[in-house]
Structure formats: structure tokens, C-alpha cells
Design a protein around this motif. Structure first.
Motif, mmCIF file in Angstrom:
data_model
loop_
_atom_site.group_PDB
_atom_site.id
_atom_site.type_symbol
_atom_site.label_atom_id
_atom_site.label_comp_id
_atom_site.label_asym_id
_atom_site.label_seq_id
_atom_site.Cartn_x
_atom_site.Cartn_y
_atom_site.Cartn_z
ATOM 1 N N PRO A 173 4.143 51.598 63.194
ATOM 2 C CA PRO A 173 4.217 51.983 61.647
ATOM 3 C C PRO A 173 4.080 50.936 60.864
ATOM 4 O O PRO A 173 3.332 51.319 59.562
ATOM 5 C CB PRO A 173 5.859 52.237 61.912
ATOM 6 N N ASN A 174 4.297 49.848 61.209
ATOM 7 C CA ASN A 174 3.955 48.608 60.070
ATOM 8 C C ASN A 174 2.443 48.372 59.852
ATOM 9 O O ASN A 174 2.018 47.776 59.069
ATOM 10 C CB ASN A 174 4.754 47.354 60.408
ATOM 11 N N CYS A 175 1.606 49.236 60.806
ATOM 12 C CA CYS A 175 0.356 48.662 60.648
ATOM 13 C C CYS A 175 -0.332 49.727 59.683
ATOM 14 O O CYS A 175 -1.402 49.417 59.047
ATOM 15 C CB CYS A 175 -0.523 49.051 62.046
ATOM 16 N N CYS A 176 0.315 50.693 59.451
ATOM 17 C CA CYS A 176 -0.226 51.963 58.452
ATOM 18 C C CYS A 176 -0.320 51.561 56.947
ATOM 19 O O CYS A 176 -1.002 52.137 56.346
ATOM 20 C CB CYS A 176 0.699 53.357 58.831
ATOM 21 N N TYR A 177 0.494 50.682 56.826
ATOM 22 C CA TYR A 177 0.834 50.460 55.199
ATOM 23 C C TYR A 177 0.958 48.973 55.234
ATOM 24 O O TYR A 177 1.658 48.281 56.001
ATOM 25 C CB TYR A 177 1.974 51.208 54.362
ATOM 26 N N PRO A 178 0.638 48.353 54.058
ATOM 27 C CA PRO A 178 0.783 46.781 53.637
ATOM 28 C C PRO A 178 2.395 46.704 53.701
ATOM 29 O O PRO A 178 3.183 47.398 53.112
ATOM 30 C CB PRO A 178 0.021 46.523 52.422
ATOM 31 N N VAL B 212 8.508 53.310 55.888
ATOM 32 C CA VAL B 212 8.091 53.722 57.372
ATOM 33 C C VAL B 212 9.219 54.185 58.077
ATOM 34 O O VAL B 212 8.909 54.877 59.120
ATOM 35 C CB VAL B 212 7.009 52.677 58.160
ATOM 36 N N GLU B 213 10.398 53.892 57.974
ATOM 37 C CA GLU B 213 11.333 54.237 58.587
ATOM 38 C C GLU B 213 12.871 54.707 57.805
ATOM 39 O O GLU B 213 12.902 53.910 56.698
ATOM 40 C CB GLU B 213 11.849 53.485 59.840
ATOM 41 N N TRP B 214 13.652 55.901 58.241
ATOM 42 C CA TRP B 214 14.811 56.115 57.469
ATOM 43 C C TRP B 214 15.950 55.925 58.240
ATOM 44 O O TRP B 214 16.742 56.947 58.698
ATOM 45 C CB TRP B 214 14.471 57.436 56.908
ATOM 46 N N PRO C 249 14.335 58.560 62.000
ATOM 47 C CA PRO C 249 12.953 58.914 61.807
ATOM 48 C C PRO C 249 12.115 57.774 61.433
ATOM 49 O O PRO C 249 12.435 56.822 60.537
ATOM 50 C CB PRO C 249 12.755 59.889 60.417
ATOM 51 N N VAL C 250 10.816 57.681 62.056
ATOM 52 C CA VAL C 250 9.797 56.674 61.994
ATOM 53 C C VAL C 250 8.632 57.241 61.885
ATOM 54 O O VAL C 250 8.018 58.191 62.668
ATOM 55 C CB VAL C 250 10.164 55.695 63.108
ATOM 56 N N VAL C 251 7.613 56.677 60.958
ATOM 57 C CA VAL C 251 6.331 57.259 61.012
ATOM 58 C C VAL C 251 5.559 57.035 62.166
ATOM 59 O O VAL C 251 5.933 55.913 63.080
ATOM 60 C CB VAL C 251 5.466 56.185 60.118
ATOM 61 N N GLY C 252 5.003 58.022 62.862
ATOM 62 C CA GLY C 252 4.293 57.900 64.102
ATOM 63 C C GLY C 252 3.823 59.064 64.343
ATOM 64 O O GLY C 252 3.182 59.452 65.428
#
Length: 93
Positions: free
Chosen positions: A20-25, A31-33, A90-93
Motif C-alpha cells: 500500500p505505501n508504494c502506491c502513494y507518496p 491507504v488503510e482504515w 481495509p487496506v489498499v491492495g
């Protein structure tokens, strides 16, 4: 750049990322909730898509396999229990 076109099930965009942390600066968007665990899945979907307009949140019942091994910067699986509440962060991915 992330394609912000909304689809019921988005085509995967990962930009070469695998976490997740690679997707956005750092600090640019969420990227997580973790605070959504225990909340309604529908509410969580709305919050996630408002907080990060680049993602589509997809409600998935716990135990249902989604069949994808890919990592996507524009997708958040929201795992819900039998009552429709968020089961895990929930996490981006």
C-alpha cells in the motif's frame, strides 16, 4: 498516475507496487482504515471512497475467495461478516 475512472470492479492498476505505501507518496492519501472494523460495510465503502478517490472499495463476505493474487493500488477489499460489518482492517491492495 492512478486512473480514477470508477468501475463496479476496477481494472487493476499497481504501477509496479506490491504494498500500500508504494502506491502513494507518504501522507498524500489514506491507504488503510482500522477505525472501520465493526462498522457497516456499506458505510465503510463510502468512507473509503471519499477518503481516497483513486480506489474502489469492494465488499467481500468473509470466507469467500476473491480469486485474485494481484496487488492493485486502486482497490480496497472490505471483508464483511455475516451481519455485513467490517471484519478486518481495509487496506489498499
Amino acid at each position: 498516475m492512478v486512473d480514477t475512472t470508477k468501475h463496479p470492479y476496477p481494472p487493476c492498476y499497481n504501477g509496479g507496487c506490491d504494498r500500500p505505501n508504494c502506491c502513494y507518496p507518504p501522507g498524500s492519501t489514506r491507504v488503510e482504515w482500522p477505525e472501520l472494523v465493526g462498522q457497516s460495510g456499506e458505510k465503510a465503502k463510502a468512507v473509503i471512497e471519499k477518503d481516497n478517490v483513486d480506489v474502489t472499495a469492494i465488499l467481500v463476505p468473509v470466507g469467500k475467495g476473491v480469486g485474485f493474487d494481484d496487488f492493485c493500488c486502486n482497490r480496497v477489499y472490505v471483508w464483511i461478516d455475516k451481519k455485513g460489518n467490517v471484519y478486518q482492517t481495509p487496506v489498499v491492495g
